[in-house]
Structure formats: C-alpha cells, structure tokens
Design a protein around this motif. Structure first.
Motif, mmCIF file in Angstrom:
data_model
loop_
_atom_site.group_PDB
_atom_site.id
_atom_site.type_symbol
_atom_site.label_atom_id
_atom_site.label_comp_id
_atom_site.label_asym_id
_atom_site.label_seq_id
_atom_site.Cartn_x
_atom_site.Cartn_y
_atom_site.Cartn_z
ATOM 1 N N ILE A 1 0.836 -1.189 0.000
ATOM 2 C CA ILE A 1 0.000 0.000 0.000
ATOM 3 C C ILE A 1 0.878 1.248 0.000
ATOM 4 N N THR A 2 0.506 2.212 -0.814
ATOM 5 C CA THR A 2 1.152 3.528 -0.848
ATOM 6 C C THR A 2 0.079 4.533 -0.456
ATOM 7 N N PRO A 3 -0.034 4.841 0.846
ATOM 8 C CA PRO A 3 -1.216 5.575 1.314
ATOM 9 C C PRO A 3 -1.269 7.042 0.891
ATOM 10 N N ILE A 4 -0.100 7.688 0.763
ATOM 11 C CA ILE A 4 -0.113 9.114 0.392
ATOM 12 C C ILE A 4 0.763 9.378 -0.818
ATOM 13 N N GLY A 5 1.085 8.328 -1.541
ATOM 14 C CA GLY A 5 1.813 8.484 -2.776
ATOM 15 C C GLY A 5 3.310 8.686 -2.641
ATOM 16 N N THR A 6 3.875 8.534 -1.431
ATOM 17 C CA THR A 6 5.305 8.802 -1.242
ATOM 18 C C THR A 6 6.089 7.600 -0.757
ATOM 19 N N TYR A 7 5.509 6.699 -0.035
ATOM 20 C CA TYR A 7 6.200 5.519 0.463
ATOM 21 C C TYR A 7 5.271 4.317 0.381
ATOM 22 N N THR A 8 5.867 3.147 0.428
ATOM 23 C CA THR A 8 5.093 1.912 0.279
ATOM 24 C C THR A 8 5.376 0.994 1.461
ATOM 25 N N ASP A 9 4.320 0.424 2.033
ATOM 26 C CA ASP A 9 4.429 -0.529 3.131
ATOM 27 C C ASP A 9 3.810 -1.852 2.723
ATOM 28 N N ASN A 10 4.183 -2.888 3.448
ATOM 29 C CA ASN A 10 3.647 -4.228 3.206
ATOM 30 C C ASN A 10 2.787 -4.664 4.387
ATOM 31 N N TYR A 11 1.738 -5.415 4.115
ATOM 32 C CA TYR A 11 0.923 -5.999 5.180
ATOM 33 C C TYR A 11 0.296 -7.286 4.656
ATOM 34 N N SER A 12 -0.167 -8.102 5.568
ATOM 35 C CA SER A 12 -0.782 -9.375 5.191
ATOM 36 C C SER A 12 -2.152 -9.494 5.831
ATOM 37 N N THR A 13 -2.971 -10.381 5.268
ATOM 38 C CA THR A 13 -4.307 -10.622 5.815
ATOM 39 C C THR A 13 -4.587 -12.121 5.838
ATOM 40 N N GLU A 14 -5.521 -12.482 6.693
ATOM 41 C CA GLU A 14 -6.096 -13.830 6.700
ATOM 42 C C GLU A 14 -7.562 -13.691 6.354
ATOM 43 N N ARG A 15 -8.084 -14.554 5.493
ATOM 44 C CA ARG A 15 -9.449 -14.357 4.995
ATOM 45 C C ARG A 15 -10.181 -15.691 4.861
ATOM 46 N N TRP A 16 -11.506 -15.611 4.920
ATOM 47 C CA TRP A 16 -12.334 -16.791 4.722
ATOM 48 C C TRP A 16 -13.693 -16.371 4.159
ATOM 49 N N MET A 17 -14.355 -17.303 3.523
ATOM 50 C CA MET A 17 -15.649 -17.016 2.894
ATOM 51 C C MET A 17 -16.522 -18.260 2.925
ATOM 52 N N VAL A 18 -17.821 -18.035 3.073
ATOM 53 C CA VAL A 18 -18.812 -19.097 2.917
ATOM 54 C C VAL A 18 -19.893 -18.597 1.969
ATOM 55 N N MET A 19 -20.479 -19.515 1.210
ATOM 56 C CA MET A 19 -21.569 -19.134 0.309
ATOM 57 C C MET A 19 -22.528 -20.303 0.155
ATOM 58 N N GLY A 20 -23.768 -19.941 -0.158
ATOM 59 C CA GLY A 20 -24.785 -20.941 -0.433
ATOM 60 C C GLY A 20 -25.773 -20.412 -1.452
#
Length: 615
Positions: free
Chosen positions: A456-475
């Motif tokens: 992510i480059t939040p203000i257009g000047t520097y870039t940071d890294n981050y991670s997520t954990e995700r899940w989904m269900v559908m029917g």
C-alpha cells in the motif's frame, strides 16, 4: 620351657618366678596340684602346674602342663608339655558415618566409612550399596572406596526433599565381614526464587479508540513456571481490561480529540510462580493521542482495498450446480451469464453435451476458470484477476463433492490523493452441489480459507507491506422451468466474506492497528437461456440475466469513496454469455457482466473465459 635353678627343696611357684626363670610373659596359672609352699620334698613327691603364657622366643601363646617329682632331698626331675593356643578372629565393625540431613540440590555428597574398625586386625575392604530412599538413581564414584562420592538430585523449589539410604559392609584382614551399617542422605530443594515480571515494551503512538493488547508473555521463572498474572492500572484513565489476570489482556484506548494532548496509561504487572512467590512489579506505558491523519487514511484505504477484494472474490466464485446437468436451475443446458458471480455461473462447469449427470456417477471432473474484473468508484479504479482450478466426484446423479484452489491479483489506485494498493492471495476449500430428486430444485455451497500479501502507498510517497487472513462461505438455491425454447432459472444466493489485516508499523514509525473487514451479499434474480445448433454440429448456449443485489455486514471502518456500497442499498446487475459444447465433449464459454445499476459513484464490469474437460 625350661626351669632355671636346682634347689626345689622348698618349691614356691608363682607368676613372677615362672616369667623370670622360664622365658615367658603374660603367664596365667590356672591350676596347681602338689605340696604347699615351704613343705619339704618326700619320696616321689609330685607337683603339677597348668599355665598359659606367651613365649618370648616366638611370641606365640601356649598352654603348658608342668610336672615336678623327686625323692626327699634329691634333685627334682621336671617334665613339661605345651599346646599352641589358636585365638578366634573377631569380626570388624562397619561405620557408615552420620546421617546427612541437609544436602543441597545438585551438591557433591561424600559417604564416610573411615570410622569402621577391627579389634584384632585391620579393615581391608569396603562395600557400599544403595538400599532405598525416594530419590532417583545415582552413581557412586566407587562402591568399594572408603569415601565414595555422588552428585545429589537436581531439584527445583516446588519439589519435595528426597532421600538416599546406603548400606556399608566392611571385611577385615582375617576375611571376616561386618554386619551392615546404614546412613541416610536427605537432598533438599532450593529456596523458591521469585519470578520476573515483563510487562512488554512501551507502546507509543496508539491511535485514539484503538484496541490495545498488553503483553506479559515475556515474564519468566528460573525454577518453575508462571502461575498467575495481575495487571493494575496506576494512572487514572479508567480503561477496562478484558481480563486483568490474563497474560495478554486487551482494552480500548480512550478517545482523544484532535488538539487534545496525548494520554499516557501506565500498567503494573506482578506475576506469581507455581511456588507461590511473587515478582516485583514491571510497568509499561501506553501513549494514545488523536488519530494521526496518515494512520486514519491508511486504515481506511486498507479497509477499502479489502472490501473491494471481498466483493470481487464473491462475484467471481464459480457455480457448482451446473456440473450436475439434467435440466435443473443450475443445469448444463441453462448457462447463466454471471461469470463473475459464483451465484449465477450456473452451467459452465457442467456442460457435457447436455447429458444428464447420471451418466457420470462415480467419475471425476476437473475444471478451470480465469476471470478479469475492472471497477470504477468515484476517483478510484481497480483491476482484479483470478484463476480457479477444481476437481470433484459425482457421488450419484444428484450430488457431487469437490475441492478447489484460487489465486488472485488485485490493484487499485486513487487519482486525487495519489494512493495505491496491490496484493496477491490464495484461497482453498471444499464445495458441493446437489439436486432434489424429481424436482427442478438445486442447491450448492462452498467454504474457503486463505491469505493475501499486499502493498500500500497511502499518500503516494512511500510503500508498506501488510498481510491478511481471509475466509468465505456461500450458499445458493435455484430452480428452473421452460417456456418454449427458453429456460428460465430463478435463483437466490447468500455470501459472507471476512478478512483480518495484521497490525504493522509503517515507514513513518506509526502503528497501523489490526482490523477486520467483513462483507455480506444477498442476490436474487432470474436468468434466461436458450440452445442453438451451430452449422458445425456443436451446441451453442446463450444466456442473459438480471438480478437485484444488496449488501450487509459492511465493516464500519470502511465506507470511503473507494467503496461506496452501503448496508441495505440495492443495485442492479446485468449478465450475458455464450457457451459451446464440442463434439469431443469439451465445454468452452465466455461471459461478461455490468454491475452498479441504480447506484452513484460505482460501476463494475468484467468477463471470463472457461474450459471444462471431463475424464
């Protein structure tokens, strides 16, 4: 023995006379028979002495019988016999030393048999044996030494004292052995060492209203374990801990308005070990202030990116009922345009010359799907690419189960602020589809889990890294009915997606707190499909559909222009597509969609190409 002197006219034998005249010592006269002292000899007068004495010549002890006889006034005639006295060996006495009741844990212990003795000789050997006690096994330095050693048990403060009982038998130089003597060694645990509390590092720069986690997991106890934690706030902010006795309790930072000074919250941590000893207090400072504009912007942009990812993944989830075929609402012959919506992709996974799935009971299917989606929302735009690979088994003509894997790439940018975000991720999980026998009703469901890795480059000047954990269900449930050459397939679906971003420290050394974004979607609407026979002999299948879409459970942290969809807002969506089944049984399809009818500042469109191969 010889008698010195010849005048025995008046014999008077005594101990001193014998020792002086006969070359003996330690004489003991045990009996005498004959004339009394001073009495003159008469004819054939007889005297007899029984004496035990030690001869000075050889140092041995003998029993002597001495007889003296002769006529009156005549020279005495002396005869004597001797027998060597054999003295019995006296057994030695073992002495294992005094008990040792205060041996320290891990100390070197010395057993002491030097007090053993032999009254008529000397001790020639020692034999030590451990005969009991509550301690563990030990090894003596030597079981035959006079003073062997061993290392005492290593104990901790909460252990009970242990004992070792040793038996000592000694043997003398005559070969006789003593009775056993015992000694008890008691090994005591060390005094309980107090634990050390560690309240964790200070946490500056906590955003107003953020969730804060205290961390006492670094606390330790050198001779045991931590049994309890006790957190106490020493300032007066009035925050409430989730659990003041937990190792890592949480609380919500107080609200600090812009312009207000930072608030420092101090907590003391005292820990108690399993021996009951308590530590001195360790403190940690939590400093919270008004939410920094960059932190707030970053959180909002991460939330928006997560919501966009969730929306795209939900709308590109494959439909599984079409694999069953046979004319149901999700049948092979009823292809739905929603190539980017798992709730409307009814047919592309299941086309097999329009045949019923009963022809494939017990067989396996493998399929692949690739999609691309572009979305515009106000001054923001995003692109999303996803690929699916799955396989399933036809349990019977009305039910299948399978598993799939998904990889995706997303990118988004905002033209005014100059911010951007991109990420790659994966999800895996099972799916199933079924058809109610003797009806045109079908159902399907899936559950997936995965991770994403983002920039992510939040203000257009520097870039940071981050991670997520995700899940989904559908029917999803669907039905179908025919009107002439057309098949009409009403359907309804429900999806829910959750994604948790891990906290991180950005380039500006500001803490970006963890946050969870959620998105739910309900979709209702029919699709319309029709088959055409191509000149090549292949079957062409066309479909279009319209549906109403509404969202729920949209996380409160989102809602910026980048993701304008709101809870309960209803929008429209159009889908169209075409598929063909070749003579060799392969199914190819292409489809597209447009989403965002009736809502401002949001539009999404995309397409897909699909291949389905049976084996």
């Amino acid at each position: 023995m010889r008698l010195i002197g010849s005048d025995f006219a008046q014999p008077d034998f005594s101990k001193s006379l014998l020792e002086t005249n006969c070359g003996i010592t330690d004489a003991t006269i045990s009996s005498s028979i004959g004339i009394d002292a001073g009495e003159a000899f008469t004819a054939e007068t007889l005297m007899e002495l029984v004496v035990q004495a030690t001869e000075t010549a050889d140092g041995k002890t003998y029993d002597y019988v001495i007889r003296i006889s002769g006529a009156a006034n005549a020279v005495a005639v002396l005869t004597s016999t001797r027998t060597e006295v054999v003295v019995a060996n006296v057994s030695p006495t073992a002495d294992a030393g005094p008990d040792q009741p205060s041996v320290a844990s891990g100390a070197t212990v010395t057993l002491d048999g030097s007090g053993s003795s032999d009254s008529d000789g000397s001790v020639s050997s020692y034999a030590w044996t451990r005969t009991g006690g509550t301690g563990g096994s030990i090894a003596l330095s030597s079981s035959t030494a006079q003073k062997p050693t061993f290392t005492a048990d290593t104990l901790i403060s909460i252990d009970a004292a242990v004992t070792h009982i040793f038996s000592l038998v000694v043997t003398d130089d005559g070969g006789a052995s003593s009775t056993a003597d015992t000694v008890t060694i008691t090994v005591n645990p060390p005094a309980n060492a107090g634990p050390t509390a560690d309240a964790g590092p200070d946490q500056p720069g906590i955003a107003s209203g953020a969730t804060v986690t205290l961390d006492g997991s670094g606390s330790s106890d050198s001779d045991g374990s931590i049994a309890s934690y006790a957190w106490t706030e020493t300032t007066s902010t009035g925050v409430t801990l989730s659990d003041a006795t937990a190792a890592m309790p949480t609380f919500t930072a107080p609200t600090v308005n812009p312009g207000d000074p930072d608030v420092t919250i101090t907590f003391d941590l005292v820990v108690t070990d399993d021996g009951g000893a308590s530590s001195t207090a360790d403190s940690v400072d939590i400093v919270t202030g008004p939410l920094h504009a960059t932190v707030a912007a970053t959180q909002g942009q991460i939330a928006d990116a997560a919501q966009t990812q969730a929306n795209n993944i939900m709308n590109t989830m494959p439909s599984f009922g079409g694999f069953l075929g046979g004319g149901g609402g999700l049948s092979t012959r009823s292809y739905n345009l929603y190539a980017t919506d798992g709730n409307f992709n009814l047919n592309f996974e299941g086309s097999l010359l329009g045949q019923s799935s009963k022809n494939y009971a017990g067989k396996y299917d493998i399929w692949a799907k690739v999609l691309a989606v572009h979305s515009d929302a106000g001054t923001s735009s995003s692109d999303f690419f996803v690929g699916y690979l799955g396989t399933h088994r036809f349990v019977n003509e009305n039910f299948l189960i399978g598993a799939m894997a998904q990889v995706d790439y997303s990118s988004a940018s905002e033209s005014v602020v100059g911010s951007s975000a991109s990420g790659r991720g994966f999800m895996v999980g099972p799916y199933m589809a079924g058809k109610i026998a003797n009806t045109n009703m079908e159902f399907e469901g899936a559950a997936t889990w995965g991770r994403s890795y983002n920039n992510i480059t939040p203000i257009g000047t520097y870039t940071d890294n981050y991670s997520t954990e995700r899940w989904m269900v559908m029917g999803k449930v669907a039905g179908s009915f025919n009107r002439g050459a057309w098949t009409i397939s009403p359907n309804a679906s429900l999806s829910y997606f959750s994604q948790t971003q891990a906290a991180y420290v950005d380039t500006l050394a500001a803490l970006i707190p963890s946050q969870t974004t959620t998105l739910g979607e309900i979709k209702l609407g029919p699709s319309f499909s029709r088959d055409y026979n191509a000149a090549s002999g292949n079957i062409m299948h066309g479909t279009f559909g319209v549906s109403a879409v509404t969202n729920f459970a949209i996380s409160s942290s989102s809602g910026s222009q980048a993701f304008p969809l709101g809870n309960g807002a209803v929008r429209g969506r159009l889908d169209a597509g075409v598929s063909t089944t070749t003579n060799n049984g392969w199914n190819w399809s292409a489809s597209g969609f447009y989403d965002g009818i009736g809502i401002n500042n949001y539009r999404s469109f995309g397409g897909t190409i699909t291949a389905d191969i049976k084996f």
